[in-house]
Design a protein around this motif. Structure first.
Motif, PDB file in Angstrom:
ATOM      1  N   ILE A  40       0.843  -1.202   0.000  1.00  0.00           N
ATOM      2  CA  ILE A  40       0.000   0.000   0.000  1.00  0.00           C
ATOM      3  C   ILE A  40       0.874   1.245   0.000  1.00  0.00           C
ATOM      4  CG2 ILE A  40      -1.636   1.340   1.397  1.00  0.00           C
ATOM      5  CD1 ILE A  40      -2.888  -1.397   2.203  1.00  0.00           C
ATOM      6  N   LYS A  51      -5.150   5.259   0.973  1.00  0.00           N
ATOM      7  CA  LYS A  51      -5.038   3.900   1.505  1.00  0.00           C
ATOM      8  C   LYS A  51      -6.331   3.117   1.299  1.00  0.00           C
ATOM      9  CE  LYS A  51      -3.939   1.336   5.680  1.00  0.00           C
ATOM     10  NZ  LYS A  51      -3.489   1.376   7.061  1.00  0.00           N
ATOM     11  N   ILE A  54      -6.856   1.971  -2.314  1.00  0.00           N
ATOM     12  CA  ILE A  54      -5.896   0.899  -2.639  1.00  0.00           C
ATOM     13  C   ILE A  54      -6.363  -0.415  -2.025  1.00  0.00           C
ATOM     14  CG2 ILE A  54      -3.527   0.080  -2.313  1.00  0.00           C
ATOM     15  CD1 ILE A  54      -2.673   3.079  -2.342  1.00  0.00           C
ATOM     16  N   GLU A  55      -6.794  -0.373  -0.750  1.00  0.00           N
ATOM     17  CA  GLU A  55      -7.275  -1.593  -0.094  1.00  0.00           C
ATOM     18  C   GLU A  55      -8.498  -2.154  -0.807  1.00  0.00           C
ATOM     19  OE1 GLU A  55      -7.718  -0.443   4.038  1.00  0.00           O
ATOM     20  OE2 GLU A  55      -5.758  -1.302   4.520  1.00  0.00           O
TER      21      GLU A  55
END
Length: 121
Positions: A40, A51, A54-55
């Motif tokens: 990440i 974040k 991306i997760e």
């Protein structure tokens, strides 16, 4: 998605990760050693994404890979079942032919056995 899942399956996800984030190299993926937080951070550094996004993307990649794997297993099971059915059909046909022509069947079996015996020696 947890770190264990990412570490164990990184090679499976590598192509999808690189497709989504093209600047991520094989060397980058090797250096993070499957650690989710490092991945990440790497993506944030190269792309400036948040974040959470991306997760979410990584979770989608993993879910897509799981679905693809399930589809592959289902297809393999279908093909196996088709092969078993086909083999059973051939067995039935062969048994009928042997019942109708037992003497030629015995001679053919003896001939095949003889040839196999010669080839093994």
């Amino acid at each position: 998605m947890n770190t264990y899942t990412l570490k164990g399956n990184l090679t499976e996800f590598k192509g999808a990760i690189q497709k989504k984030w093209g600047k991520i190299t094989d060397q980058d993926l090797e250096s993070i050693k499957g650690e989710k937080d490092k991945l990440i951070g790497l993506i944030q550094k190269k792309y400036g994404e948040g974040k959470e996004s991306i997760e979410e993307a990584l979770s989608a990649i993993m879910k897509n890979s799981e679905n693809t794997l399930e589809d592959t297993f289902a297809t393999l099971k279908e093909k196996k079942d088709e092969a078993v059915d086909y083999t059973q059909q051939l067995t039935s046909i062969l048994q009928e032919k042997i019942k109708k022509n037992p003497l030629p069947s015995v001679f053919i079996s003896l001939g095949v056995g003889f040839l196999i015996g010669k080839l093994i020696k």
